[in-house]
Motif scaffolding. Structure first.
Motif, short mmCIF file in Angstrom:
data_model
loop_
_atom_site.label_atom_id
_atom_site.label_comp_id
_atom_site.label_asym_id
_atom_site.label_seq_id
_atom_site.Cartn_x
_atom_site.Cartn_y
_atom_site.Cartn_z
N ASP A 1 0.80 -1.22 0.00
CA ASP A 1 0.00 0.00 0.00
C ASP A 1 0.84 1.28 0.00
OD1 ASP A 1 -2.31 -1.50 -0.04
OD2 ASP A 1 -2.53 -1.50 2.15
N ALA A 2 2.00 1.22 0.59
CA ALA A 2 2.87 2.40 0.64
C ALA A 2 3.81 2.46 -0.56
CB ALA A 2 3.69 2.38 1.92
N ASP B 1 6.43 0.85 -1.13
CA ASP B 1 7.84 0.85 -0.75
C ASP B 1 8.47 -0.53 -0.72
OD1 ASP B 1 6.58 -0.07 1.50
OD2 ASP B 1 7.50 1.37 2.87
#
Length: 65
Positions: free
Chosen positions: A28-29, A31
């Motif tokens: 979701d980020a 990263d």
């Protein structure tokens, strides 16, 4: 076969997601790449081998079981 992503090496470029979205996704980020399936069907081998080749950080490996 088993797919392994080294999360310490992964910089989330996302090229593996483009190569094989059946197995890889960005979290979701955005990263780190996460595995949707860690033991995918053999029919995805060509896509997975491409993902391994194009990973700029060499963070993906395929282990034959």
């Amino acid at each position: 076969m088993k797919v392994v992503v080294d999360e310490l090496r992964c910089d989330a470029h996302g090229q593996c997601v483009d190569a094989c979205p059946e197995v890889f996704a960005l979290d979701d980020a955005d990263d780190v790449v996460r595995l949707l399936v860690d033991e995918p069907d053999e029919s995805l081998r060509a896509k997975l081998e491409r993902a391994v080749k194009i990973c700029p950080k060499a963070a993906i490996t395929i282990e034959d079981s």
